[in-house]
Design a protein around this motif. Structure first.
Motif, PDB file in Angstrom:
ATOM      1  N   LYS A 116      35.711  40.729  45.891  1.00  0.00           N
ATOM      2  CA  LYS A 116      36.049  39.585  46.750  1.00  0.00           C
ATOM      3  C   LYS A 116      37.335  38.903  46.287  1.00  0.00           C
ATOM      4  N   GLU A 117      37.514  38.754  44.996  1.00  0.00           N
ATOM      5  CA  GLU A 117      38.712  38.107  44.449  1.00  0.00           C
ATOM      6  C   GLU A 117      39.983  38.805  44.932  1.00  0.00           C
ATOM      7  N   TYR A 118      39.979  40.134  44.908  1.00  0.00           N
ATOM      8  CA  TYR A 118      41.156  40.891  45.340  1.00  0.00           C
ATOM      9  C   TYR A 118      41.350  40.791  46.845  1.00  0.00           C
ATOM     10  N   LYS A 119      40.269  40.828  47.583  1.00  0.00           N
ATOM     11  CA  LYS A 119      40.367  40.681  49.041  1.00  0.00           C
ATOM     12  C   LYS A 119      40.966  39.324  49.395  1.00  0.00           C
ATOM     13  N   ASP A 120      40.580  38.291  48.666  1.00  0.00           N
ATOM     14  CA  ASP A 120      41.117  36.948  48.909  1.00  0.00           C
ATOM     15  C   ASP A 120      42.615  36.892  48.614  1.00  0.00           C
ATOM     16  N   LEU A 121      43.050  37.512  47.533  1.00  0.00           N
ATOM     17  CA  LEU A 121      44.475  37.530  47.205  1.00  0.00           C
ATOM     18  C   LEU A 121      45.275  38.300  48.248  1.00  0.00           C
ATOM     19  N   LEU A 122      44.739  39.420  48.703  1.00  0.00           N
ATOM     20  CA  LEU A 122      45.411  40.198  49.747  1.00  0.00           C
ATOM     21  C   LEU A 122      45.495  39.398  51.047  1.00  0.00           C
ATOM     22  N   ARG A 124      45.816  36.309  51.327  1.00  0.00           N
ATOM     23  CA  ARG A 124      46.872  35.301  51.153  1.00  0.00           C
ATOM     24  C   ARG A 124      48.260  35.922  51.208  1.00  0.00           C
ATOM     25  N   GLY A 125      48.314  37.256  51.369  1.00  0.00           N
ATOM     26  CA  GLY A 125      49.595  37.952  51.479  1.00  0.00           C
ATOM     27  C   GLY A 125      50.218  38.310  50.148  1.00  0.00           C
ATOM     28  N   LEU A 126      49.452  38.246  49.070  1.00  0.00           N
ATOM     29  CA  LEU A 126      49.990  38.582  47.750  1.00  0.00           C
ATOM     30  C   LEU A 126      49.895  40.092  47.519  1.00  0.00           C
ATOM     31  N   PRO A 127      51.017  40.724  47.188  1.00  0.00           N
ATOM     32  CA  PRO A 127      51.023  42.182  46.975  1.00  0.00           C
ATOM     33  C   PRO A 127      50.502  42.539  45.580  1.00  0.00           C
ATOM     34  N   ILE A 128      49.194  42.643  45.444  1.00  0.00           N
ATOM     35  CA  ILE A 128      48.620  42.856  44.115  1.00  0.00           C
ATOM     36  C   ILE A 128      48.400  44.327  43.785  1.00  0.00           C
ATOM     37  N   PHE A 129      48.370  45.208  44.781  1.00  0.00           N
ATOM     38  CA  PHE A 129      48.092  46.626  44.536  1.00  0.00           C
ATOM     39  C   PHE A 129      49.369  47.457  44.586  1.00  0.00           C
ATOM     40  N   GLY A 130      49.434  48.419  43.697  1.00  0.00           N
ATOM     41  CA  GLY A 130      50.523  49.384  43.677  1.00  0.00           C
ATOM     42  C   GLY A 130      50.001  50.690  43.110  1.00  0.00           C
ATOM     43  N   ASN A 131      50.878  51.644  42.954  1.00  0.00           N
ATOM     44  CA  ASN A 131      50.503  52.950  42.412  1.00  0.00           C
ATOM     45  C   ASN A 131      51.227  53.182  41.099  1.00  0.00           C
ATOM     46  N   ALA A 132      50.592  53.919  40.214  1.00  0.00           N
ATOM     47  CA  ALA A 132      51.190  54.284  38.933  1.00  0.00           C
ATOM     48  C   ALA A 132      50.723  55.689  38.579  1.00  0.00           C
ATOM     49  N   THR A 133      51.428  56.311  37.669  1.00  0.00           N
ATOM     50  CA  THR A 133      51.019  57.609  37.138  1.00  0.00           C
ATOM     51  C   THR A 133      50.824  57.443  35.640  1.00  0.00           C
ATOM     52  N   ILE A 134      49.617  57.803  35.185  1.00  0.00           N
ATOM     53  CA  ILE A 134      49.279  57.676  33.766  1.00  0.00           C
ATOM     54  C   ILE A 134      48.686  58.998  33.310  1.00  0.00           C
ATOM     55  N   ASN A 135      49.313  59.590  32.312  1.00  0.00           N
ATOM     56  CA  ASN A 135      48.850  60.887  31.789  1.00  0.00           C
ATOM     57  C   ASN A 135      48.649  61.891  32.917  1.00  0.00           C
ATOM     58  N   LEU A 140      45.618  53.220  40.143  1.00  0.00           N
ATOM     59  CA  LEU A 140      45.841  52.002  40.900  1.00  0.00           C
ATOM     60  C   LEU A 140      46.382  50.947  39.945  1.00  0.00           C
ATOM     61  N   GLU A 141      47.511  50.344  40.307  1.00  0.00           N
ATOM     62  CA  GLU A 141      48.054  49.238  39.535  1.00  0.00           C
ATOM     63  C   GLU A 141      47.647  47.953  40.237  1.00  0.00           C
ATOM     64  N   ILE A 142      47.083  47.025  39.483  1.00  0.00           N
ATOM     65  CA  ILE A 142      46.660  45.745  40.028  1.00  0.00           C
ATOM     66  C   ILE A 142      47.388  44.655  39.256  1.00  0.00           C
ATOM     67  N   LYS A 143      48.049  43.795  40.004  1.00  0.00           N
ATOM     68  CA  LYS A 143      48.705  42.650  39.367  1.00  0.00           C
ATOM     69  C   LYS A 143      47.714  41.496  39.395  1.00  0.00           C
ATOM     70  N   ASP A 144      47.240  41.123  38.216  1.00  0.00           N
ATOM     71  CA  ASP A 144      46.335  39.980  38.078  1.00  0.00           C
ATOM     72  C   ASP A 144      47.220  38.743  38.133  1.00  0.00           C
ATOM     73  N   ILE A 145      47.098  37.976  39.211  1.00  0.00           N
ATOM     74  CA  ILE A 145      48.040  36.905  39.496  1.00  0.00           C
ATOM     75  C   ILE A 145      47.420  35.536  39.257  1.00  0.00           C
ATOM     76  N   LEU A 146      48.203  34.673  38.596  1.00  0.00           N
ATOM     77  CA  LEU A 146      47.846  33.267  38.438  1.00  0.00           C
ATOM     78  C   LEU A 146      48.587  32.473  39.505  1.00  0.00           C
ATOM     79  N   GLY A 147      47.922  31.543  40.124  1.00  0.00           N
ATOM     80  CA  GLY A 147      48.577  30.724  41.138  1.00  0.00           C
ATOM     81  C   GLY A 147      49.039  31.562  42.307  1.00  0.00           C
ATOM     82  N   ASP A 148      50.314  31.377  42.702  1.00  0.00           N
ATOM     83  CA  ASP A 148      50.824  32.094  43.859  1.00  0.00           C
ATOM     84  C   ASP A 148      51.612  33.350  43.521  1.00  0.00           C
ATOM     85  N   SER A 149      52.160  33.439  42.313  1.00  0.00           N
ATOM     86  CA  SER A 149      52.978  34.622  42.058  1.00  0.00           C
ATOM     87  C   SER A 149      53.142  35.000  40.593  1.00  0.00           C
ATOM     88  N   SER A 150      52.742  34.174  39.676  1.00  0.00           N
ATOM     89  CA  SER A 150      52.921  34.471  38.259  1.00  0.00           C
ATOM     90  C   SER A 150      51.941  35.557  37.817  1.00  0.00           C
TER      91      SER A 150
END
Length: 185
Positions: A116-122, A124-135, A140-150
């Motif tokens: 639910k927390e991530y759905k709420d951030l999305l 609000r229009g915050l781009p929290i999800f991205g892609n990464a390659t590891i090993n 999935l890259e997730i930006k854990d955001i404080l406030g509106d953008s930090s």
């Protein structure tokens, strides 16, 4: 007749208990090992869980992986790492979850992503999800955001076979990716 009913009920309960016990052995019997050595510069291992306390309820550490999709039984290990000033900066964590098969691992990843927390951030229009390659694995890259953008920290989530990997790094993307890479998964 009453005795027969009691015997029948006892047999049904006993057979259900046997099925539940069999389900608990679906996952590997040992917890996956979190990285302890060769950590990226600036990271220091503080603790591994469950450690010597085998009575520790590891379910508390993976609550976000439970959701609408069934993940089955899980064996969990958590590594807690210091990356900044102790007591000032948050800890980094690596959580490894061994599930019975890849299907359950994908379900756990989906449940985590659909919190639910991530759905709420999305919403609000915050781009929290991205892609990464590891090993060599897509993550999935997730930006854990404080406030509106930090950005508080970078989180990486993926599965490799029946193992789910969650890396909660720090606010530095490069360092967080390096920590994720030491999992070897």
């Amino acid at each position: 007749m009453r005795l027969i009913c009691l015997l029948f009920i006892s047999l049904v309960l006993a057979s259900n208990a046997g099925c539940l016990a069999a389900d608990q052995t679906g996952a590997s019997t040992s917890n996956p090992a979190v990285p302890k050595d060769n950590l990226p510069e600036g990271f220091k291992l503080l603790a591994t869980l469950p450690g010597t306390n085998s009575n520790l309820n590891m379910t508390d550490y993976i609550r976000d992986f439970y959701g609408s999709e069934n993940i089955g039984p899980a064996n969990t290990s958590v590594g807690i790492y210091q990356w900044g000033k102790l007591g000032v900066d948050g800890d980094a964590k690596i959580t490894l979850i061994q599930l019975s098969d890849e299907e359950h691992a994908k379900a756990a990843v989906s449940n985590f992503e659909n919190q639910k927390e991530y759905k709420d951030l999305l919403a609000r229009g915050l781009p929290i999800f991205g892609n990464a390659t590891i090993n060599d694995h897509g993550a999935l890259e997730i930006k854990d955001i404080l406030g509106d953008s930090s950005i508080k920290r970078y989180i990486y989530l993926w599965n490799t076979g029946s193992i789910v990997v969650l890396v909660m790094g720090n606010n530095n993307k490069t360092q967080s990716l390096e920590l994720a890479g030491v999992t070897g998964l």
